[in-house]
Scaffold this motif. Structure first.
Motif, PDB file in Angstrom:
ATOM      1  N   MET A   1       0.832  -1.175   0.000  1.00  0.00           N
ATOM      2  CA  MET A   1       0.000   0.000   0.000  1.00  0.00           C
ATOM      3  C   MET A   1       0.882   1.245   0.000  1.00  0.00           C
ATOM      4  N   ILE A   2       0.478   2.250  -0.776  1.00  0.00           N
ATOM      5  CA  ILE A   2       1.197   3.519  -0.834  1.00  0.00           C
ATOM      6  C   ILE A   2       0.570   4.469   0.185  1.00  0.00           C
ATOM      7  N   PRO A   3       1.360   5.116   1.026  1.00  0.00           N
ATOM      8  CA  PRO A   3       0.802   6.025   2.040  1.00  0.00           C
ATOM      9  C   PRO A   3       0.457   7.407   1.452  1.00  0.00           C
ATOM     10  N   ILE A   4      -0.570   7.468   0.623  1.00  0.00           N
ATOM     11  CA  ILE A   4      -0.983   8.732   0.009  1.00  0.00           C
ATOM     12  C   ILE A   4      -1.615   9.616   1.080  1.00  0.00           C
ATOM     13  N   LYS A   5      -1.180  10.886   1.128  1.00  0.00           N
ATOM     14  CA  LYS A   5      -1.670  11.812   2.151  1.00  0.00           C
ATOM     15  C   LYS A   5      -2.874  12.630   1.690  1.00  0.00           C
ATOM     16  N   ARG A   6      -2.870  13.081   0.442  1.00  0.00           N
ATOM     17  CA  ARG A   6      -3.977  13.872  -0.098  1.00  0.00           C
ATOM     18  C   ARG A   6      -3.737  14.101  -1.581  1.00  0.00           C
ATOM     19  N   ILE A   7      -4.709  14.644  -2.254  1.00  0.00           N
ATOM     20  CA  ILE A   7      -4.537  15.019  -3.662  1.00  0.00           C
ATOM     21  C   ILE A   7      -3.702  16.289  -3.697  1.00  0.00           C
ATOM     22  N   HIS A   8      -2.651  16.289  -4.489  1.00  0.00           N
ATOM     23  CA  HIS A   8      -1.773  17.453  -4.582  1.00  0.00           C
ATOM     24  C   HIS A   8      -2.320  18.492  -5.561  1.00  0.00           C
ATOM     25  N   HIS A   9      -2.689  18.057  -6.760  1.00  0.00           N
ATOM     26  CA  HIS A   9      -3.206  19.010  -7.743  1.00  0.00           C
ATOM     27  C   HIS A   9      -4.041  18.301  -8.802  1.00  0.00           C
ATOM     28  N   ALA A  10      -4.801  19.098  -9.511  1.00  0.00           N
ATOM     29  CA  ALA A  10      -5.497  18.664 -10.717  1.00  0.00           C
ATOM     30  C   ALA A  10      -4.943  19.526 -11.847  1.00  0.00           C
ATOM     31  N   ALA A  11      -4.730  18.932 -13.006  1.00  0.00           N
ATOM     32  CA  ALA A  11      -4.167  19.657 -14.145  1.00  0.00           C
ATOM     33  C   ALA A  11      -5.223  19.785 -15.247  1.00  0.00           C
ATOM     34  N   ILE A  12      -5.318  20.988 -15.805  1.00  0.00           N
ATOM     35  CA  ILE A  12      -6.296  21.280 -16.847  1.00  0.00           C
ATOM     36  C   ILE A  12      -5.565  21.894 -18.029  1.00  0.00           C
ATOM     37  N   ILE A  13      -5.817  21.377 -19.224  1.00  0.00           N
ATOM     38  CA  ILE A  13      -5.279  21.973 -20.451  1.00  0.00           C
ATOM     39  C   ILE A  13      -6.409  22.764 -21.088  1.00  0.00           C
ATOM     40  N   CYS A  14      -6.150  24.034 -21.357  1.00  0.00           N
ATOM     41  CA  CYS A  14      -7.197  24.905 -21.906  1.00  0.00           C
ATOM     42  C   CYS A  14      -6.905  25.263 -23.360  1.00  0.00           C
ATOM     43  N   SER A  15      -7.928  25.729 -24.059  1.00  0.00           N
ATOM     44  CA  SER A  15      -7.756  26.115 -25.462  1.00  0.00           C
ATOM     45  C   SER A  15      -7.402  27.594 -25.610  1.00  0.00           C
ATOM     46  N   ASP A  16      -7.842  28.431 -24.681  1.00  0.00           N
ATOM     47  CA  ASP A  16      -7.579  29.872 -24.718  1.00  0.00           C
ATOM     48  C   ASP A  16      -7.070  30.268 -23.333  1.00  0.00           C
ATOM     49  N   TYR A  17      -5.753  30.412 -23.215  1.00  0.00           N
ATOM     50  CA  TYR A  17      -5.128  30.631 -21.913  1.00  0.00           C
ATOM     51  C   TYR A  17      -5.673  31.859 -21.192  1.00  0.00           C
ATOM     52  N   GLU A  18      -5.736  32.995 -21.857  1.00  0.00           N
ATOM     53  CA  GLU A  18      -6.180  34.228 -21.200  1.00  0.00           C
ATOM     54  C   GLU A  18      -7.637  34.134 -20.756  1.00  0.00           C
ATOM     55  N   LYS A  19      -8.469  33.536 -21.580  1.00  0.00           N
ATOM     56  CA  LYS A  19      -9.883  33.374 -21.228  1.00  0.00           C
ATOM     57  C   LYS A  19     -10.028  32.463 -20.006  1.00  0.00           C
ATOM     58  N   SER A  20      -9.304  31.349 -19.992  1.00  0.00           N
ATOM     59  CA  SER A  20      -9.376  30.421 -18.865  1.00  0.00           C
ATOM     60  C   SER A  20      -8.752  31.016 -17.617  1.00  0.00           C
ATOM     61  N   LYS A  21      -7.648  31.742 -17.764  1.00  0.00           N
ATOM     62  CA  LYS A  21      -7.022  32.411 -16.617  1.00  0.00           C
ATOM     63  C   LYS A  21      -8.021  33.387 -15.998  1.00  0.00           C
ATOM     64  N   HIS A  22      -8.680  34.178 -16.815  1.00  0.00           N
ATOM     65  CA  HIS A  22      -9.693  35.123 -16.317  1.00  0.00           C
ATOM     66  C   HIS A  22     -10.795  34.374 -15.566  1.00  0.00           C
ATOM     67  N   PHE A  23     -11.273  33.279 -16.126  1.00  0.00           N
ATOM     68  CA  PHE A  23     -12.352  32.506 -15.519  1.00  0.00           C
ATOM     69  C   PHE A  23     -11.954  31.983 -14.139  1.00  0.00           C
ATOM     70  N   TYR A  24     -10.810  31.309 -14.054  1.00  0.00           N
ATOM     71  CA  TYR A  24     -10.409  30.676 -12.800  1.00  0.00           C
ATOM     72  C   TYR A  24      -9.966  31.699 -11.739  1.00  0.00           C
ATOM     73  N   VAL A  25      -9.378  32.821 -12.172  1.00  0.00           N
ATOM     74  CA  VAL A  25      -8.888  33.826 -11.218  1.00  0.00           C
ATOM     75  C   VAL A  25      -9.973  34.859 -10.893  1.00  0.00           C
ATOM     76  N   ASN A  26     -10.562  35.470 -11.918  1.00  0.00           N
ATOM     77  CA  ASN A  26     -11.482  36.584 -11.683  1.00  0.00           C
ATOM     78  C   ASN A  26     -12.914  36.152 -11.395  1.00  0.00           C
ATOM     79  N   ILE A  27     -13.348  35.041 -11.953  1.00  0.00           N
ATOM     80  CA  ILE A  27     -14.725  34.599 -11.728  1.00  0.00           C
ATOM     81  C   ILE A  27     -14.790  33.626 -10.556  1.00  0.00           C
TER      82      ILE A  27
END
Length: 129
Positions: A1-27
């Motif tokens: 068994m691996i002693p996993i402590k928690r989820i570290h991150h989720a990775a998302i690939i977007c099609s329009d970086y500035e639009k997605s950055k605005h969404f995740y940060v500003n919205i």
């Protein structure tokens, strides 16, 4: 068994970086931890903090292929964010022009939740604490 402590991150690939950055940060209000432009890949990597504990990595890659996604398809179904008041959070999203599904109640926990999508159609959920 691996002693996993928690989820570290989720990775998302977007099609329009500035639009997605605005969404995740500003919205959604996620906090920028680090932003890197990788010239050799013509790609951005944006590290976003979620609640001071978790992380979302937002990537841009030129001409990234579209991934088929259906609610009941194999693979990651959605990414859920915990909120104190799902109705208030949904209202804030709606005020920002984000289409939000009607609020439902989880049959098992009795908690309220709703779904919406990011600029690339990635299914996201608000789940009441």
């Amino acid at each position: 068994m691996i002693p996993i402590k928690r989820i570290h991150h989720a990775a998302i690939i977007c099609s329009d970086y500035e639009k997605s950055k605005h969404f995740y940060v500003n919205i959604l209000g996620l906090t920028v931890h680090n932003e890197t432009y990788r010239a050799e890949r013509n790609s951005y990597k944006l590290d976003l903090r979620v609640g001071g504990i978790y992380q979302i990595e937002l990537f841009s890659f030129p001409e990234a292929p579209v991934r088929s996604s259906y609610p009941e398809a194999r693979g990651l179904r959605h990414l859920a964010f915990e909120v104190d008041d799902v109705e208030a959070a949904a209202a804030r999203l709606t005020a920002q022009g984000v289409q939000v599904e009607p609020i439902r109640v989880d049959e098992t926990s009795g908690k309220r939740f709703t779904f919406f999508t990011d600029p690339d159609g990635l299914p996201l959920e608000l789940y009441e604490a």
